[in-house]
Write an enzyme that holds these catalytic residues in place. Sequence first.
Site, PDB file in Angstrom:
ATOM      1  N   SER A 231       0.816  -1.209   0.000  1.00  0.00           N
ATOM      2  CA  SER A 231       0.000   0.000   0.000  1.00  0.00           C
ATOM      3  C   SER A 231       0.850   1.260   0.000  1.00  0.00           C
ATOM      4  CB  SER A 231      -0.912   0.008   1.231  1.00  0.00           C
ATOM      5  OG  SER A 231      -0.142   0.206   2.405  1.00  0.00           O
ATOM      6  N   GLU A 250       6.412  -0.753  -5.353  1.00  0.00           N
ATOM      7  CA  GLU A 250       5.297  -0.999  -6.281  1.00  0.00           C
ATOM      8  C   GLU A 250       4.040  -0.898  -5.442  1.00  0.00           C
ATOM      9  OE1 GLU A 250       2.342  -2.034  -7.945  1.00  0.00           O
ATOM     10  OE2 GLU A 250       2.971  -4.128  -7.773  1.00  0.00           O
ATOM     11  N   LEU A 251       3.303   0.209  -5.623  1.00  0.00           N
ATOM     12  CA  LEU A 251       2.222   0.544  -4.704  1.00  0.00           C
ATOM     13  C   LEU A 251       0.856   0.412  -5.384  1.00  0.00           C
ATOM     14  CD1 LEU A 251       4.063   3.566  -3.036  1.00  0.00           C
ATOM     15  CD2 LEU A 251       4.096   1.154  -2.371  1.00  0.00           C
ATOM     16  N   CYS A 284      -3.100  -5.064  -8.200  1.00  0.00           N
ATOM     17  CA  CYS A 284      -2.692  -3.653  -8.241  1.00  0.00           C
ATOM     18  C   CYS A 284      -3.174  -2.945  -9.503  1.00  0.00           C
ATOM     19  CB  CYS A 284      -1.169  -3.546  -8.139  1.00  0.00           C
ATOM     20  SG  CYS A 284      -0.503  -4.084  -6.557  1.00  0.00           S
ATOM     21  N   GLU A 378      -8.021   3.221  -3.924  1.00  0.00           N
ATOM     22  CA  GLU A 378      -7.830   1.882  -4.469  1.00  0.00           C
ATOM     23  C   GLU A 378      -8.818   0.937  -3.796  1.00  0.00           C
ATOM     24  OE1 GLU A 378      -4.187  -1.137  -5.539  1.00  0.00           O
ATOM     25  OE2 GLU A 378      -4.130  -0.108  -3.601  1.00  0.00           O
TER      26      GLU A 378
END
Length: 475
Positions: A231, A250-251, A284, A378
């Site tokens: 996150s 990598e969010l 993601c 998200e």
Amino acid sequence: MAKRYKVLVGGEWTGDDRPGIEVVNPYDGSVIGVVPEATNEDVDRAIHAAQAGFAEMAALPAHRRSDILERTSELITRDREEIAEIIAREAGKSWKFALAEADRSAETFRFASLEARNAHGELVPMDASPVSAGRFGFYIRTPIGVIGAIAPFNFPLNLVAHKVAPAIAAGNALVLKPATKTPLSSIKLAELMVEAGLPAGALNLVIGSGRTVGNRLVEDDRLAMVTFTGSPPVGVQIKERSGLKRVTLELGSNSPTIIEDDGDVDAAVARCVVGSFANSGQVCISVQRIFVHQRRYREFVDKFVAATQKLKVGDPMDRDCDIGPMISRDELQRAVEWLEEATSLGARLETGGTVVGNCLTPAILSGVTPDMKVVCSEVFAPIVSVIPYETFDQALDMADDSIYGLQAGVYTSDINKAFQAIRRLDVGGVIINDVPTFRVDHMPYGGNKQSGLGREGIRYAMEEMTNIKFVCLNL
């Protein structure tokens, strides 16, 4: 009684005699295993083992690293059905997608094997400057050291592979912290890599909370790099606490797909169903916002709803299952609350949104506004919003109106519009005539804005995981 597992540290399997963490099947709540919970001392021992492992890995010839990675790929393929069962049981991923993840992981290691043999530097034309004429320059890439790899639950094998494989290909050593909800895939991978001939200490596995294990890895000065998938709030904390370590993050994302009036609606429907709802939307780059030209809007919504209603929701071990459970009851409850908030503010539920056990039936929303959580945050659940637009410029503006910038999809038959989107969208990847959920394992992958730092994809991850060493010869 649930099986007790060991973890790999310094080439030894250990930890089955200490307090453990229960690994729970998110579909039925059954305990499928118990893994040792790492203490501060365990993390320290793993880092020390990785330091010793790095000394051996850095000296290991490229062809040996390549052979180990290729053999790992072969072993994953050999055990693909066993691995798929592990993924389906611990992550709740439907069998068909769990099997696909096993196959992708084998391909990830195969690409890493190739890149291990092909890694190289470049010549630097020293005579481009009169000051350095008569000198000969080049650079090589050298492994960075010990890497802390912190992986998420949603791709418990392949996202681990995207950290482990390039690190080994480049000659590094790792301390791997898998998600506590899905550690069994990492244990299986460690077993296969040992079988493939990986030197002791090159891969060390510790399992525990972010507070205990994650923080130690981030803050310990013996590590040269931290690579994290998760996150944005946690990513920000890692960035703030990591000191001078190299960091790859990598969010999250709320990935958009634009469907222009000249686009192939039927193709878009088929891909949006998969892109929105595979793995219960816990991806993601899951499709979250679909912008459809107003002339095709109703056509798209009707076809999208009809196709979505054909999906089978239930037990991920059922070979016909399309959508399994959310990873936990807490995540399920959060998704339901976001849905209820959206509908209370005027959004319309076109289909889905029903709780069945630990599953949420795929939900399609219309009538949403940009400030709703299901749009601007998200959602990480099987929830997607469909939004009409009038002009392509308007669609690009709406798609780019986000704190995230991972990938975007654009359906159009107009090459000029395609390049307009490529220029305008502030994202790490623009996928033309497909959804943003598309990813293959050798392409550069990563995001802009709050979607992260750095890039994955074997070759590109290896660049993050190596240092440039310049050499100048005065002739």
